[in-house]
Design an enzyme around this catalytic site. Structure first.
Site, PDB file in Angstrom:
ATOM      1  N   ASP A  12     103.839  67.867  20.180  1.00  0.00           N
ATOM      2  CA  ASP A  12     103.092  68.188  18.967  1.00  0.00           C
ATOM      3  C   ASP A  12     104.099  68.160  17.813  1.00  0.00           C
ATOM      4  OD1 ASP A  12     101.042  69.402  17.234  1.00  0.00           O
ATOM      5  OD2 ASP A  12     102.279  71.188  17.383  1.00  0.00           O
ATOM      6  N   LYS A  53      91.956  68.938  11.124  1.00  0.00           N
ATOM      7  CA  LYS A  53      91.816  69.968  10.088  1.00  0.00           C
ATOM      8  C   LYS A  53      90.374  70.182   9.611  1.00  0.00           C
ATOM      9  CE  LYS A  53      96.053  70.666  10.679  1.00  0.00           C
ATOM     10  NZ  LYS A  53      96.350  71.639  11.736  1.00  0.00           N
TER      11      LYS A  53
END
Length: 268
Positions: A12, A53
């Protein structure tokens, strides 16, 4: 009996290899909701961290407390137009400050070099969009970190917890089977992504969004307080199905050694 050689590690980004504590998105989420007259709590912001998001915003709006505040203020359930408006605010706020949160987490650059020396490929997935990653990746590369392949959450049909970004990594890095791959992340959604892809999922606690502390705070907290916080994070990752939970990124080589020698377990 010797285990399978690990051929690739998929990291990540924020909270794992850059941006210690994963702070770049937090303030942007807080301020975006403030612009709509909704005060959200830090825990509510961090809970869905790692998702695409827009999905992150949609998830927050579904929380009972936030949903009730929205209903009281606007008299209707938040719809797609509301989510889009919040996302526009969020993106504008994030892009203004994103460059400041691109420093590699201590030990990451050296770790990646060691992995490459052992013949491993370096992939990446993220909850950021492609436009956000253009900023992050550019500055991270200048500071010493660059994976062999990167894919953003909006470049595929769905982001985390779906495994599609990892599948693209496996294809582009030419690595198979999934059991020869480790996914390293700092959020619950990272672990879910890894589990859904059938790769090994490794959670990192220090520097993570789940811990939510700066490097200075980690260093200055009384040991008993820090350990209590780490134990809470540990339990979250365990419940999320992490195969290994490590305190810091520099413990990853031990995980790899354990896997390659069939020593399954949790490192802390």
């Amino acid at each position: 009996m010797v285990g399978r050689k690990i051929e690739a590690v998929i990291f990540d980004w924020a909270g794992t290899v850059v941006d210690y504590g994963c702070f770049a998105p937090v303030q942007a989420f807080l301020k975006a909701f403030e612009k709509k007259g909704i005060t959200v709590e830090l825990e509510e912001v961090r809970r869905p961290m790692g998702l695409l998001k827009r999905d992150h915003i949609k998830t927050m709006l579904g929380y009972a407390r936030i949903n009730q505040l929205w209903l009281e203020r606007y008299g209707h359930e938040p719809d797609d137009a509301d989510i889009d408006e919040l996302y526009i605010y969020f993106e504008e706020l994030l892009m203004e400050s994103l460059q400041k949160f691109t420093n590699p987490i201590p030990g990451v650059v050296e770790l990646v070099e060691k992995l490459r020396q052992k013949g491993m490929k370096i992939g990446s997935t993220t909850g950021y969009t492609k436009s956000m990653m253009e900023v992050v990746a550019y500055h991270a590369k200048r500071k010493g970190y660059a994976p062999d392949f990167m894919i953003a959450s909006d470049e595929l049909k769905a982001g985390r917890p779906y495994p599609y970004m990892i599948f693209r990594n496996l294809t582009e890095l030419d690595v198979f089977p999934p059991s020869a791959v480790i996914k390293v992340g700092d959020t619950v959604s990272d672990m879910q992504e890894g589990k859904n892809a059938g790769v090994w999922s490794v959670a990192v606690m220090k520097g993570s969004s789940e811990l939510g502390l700066t490097e200075a705070e980690v260093a200055s907290l009384p040991e008993t307080v820090l350990q209590a916080r780490l134990e809470q994070v540990y339990q979250k990752f365990k419940e999320a199905g992490a195969d290994f939970i490590i305190e810091s990124i520099d413990q990853l080589p031990q995980v790899i050694e354990d896997l390659e020698h069939h020593r399954d377990g949790v490192v802390q």
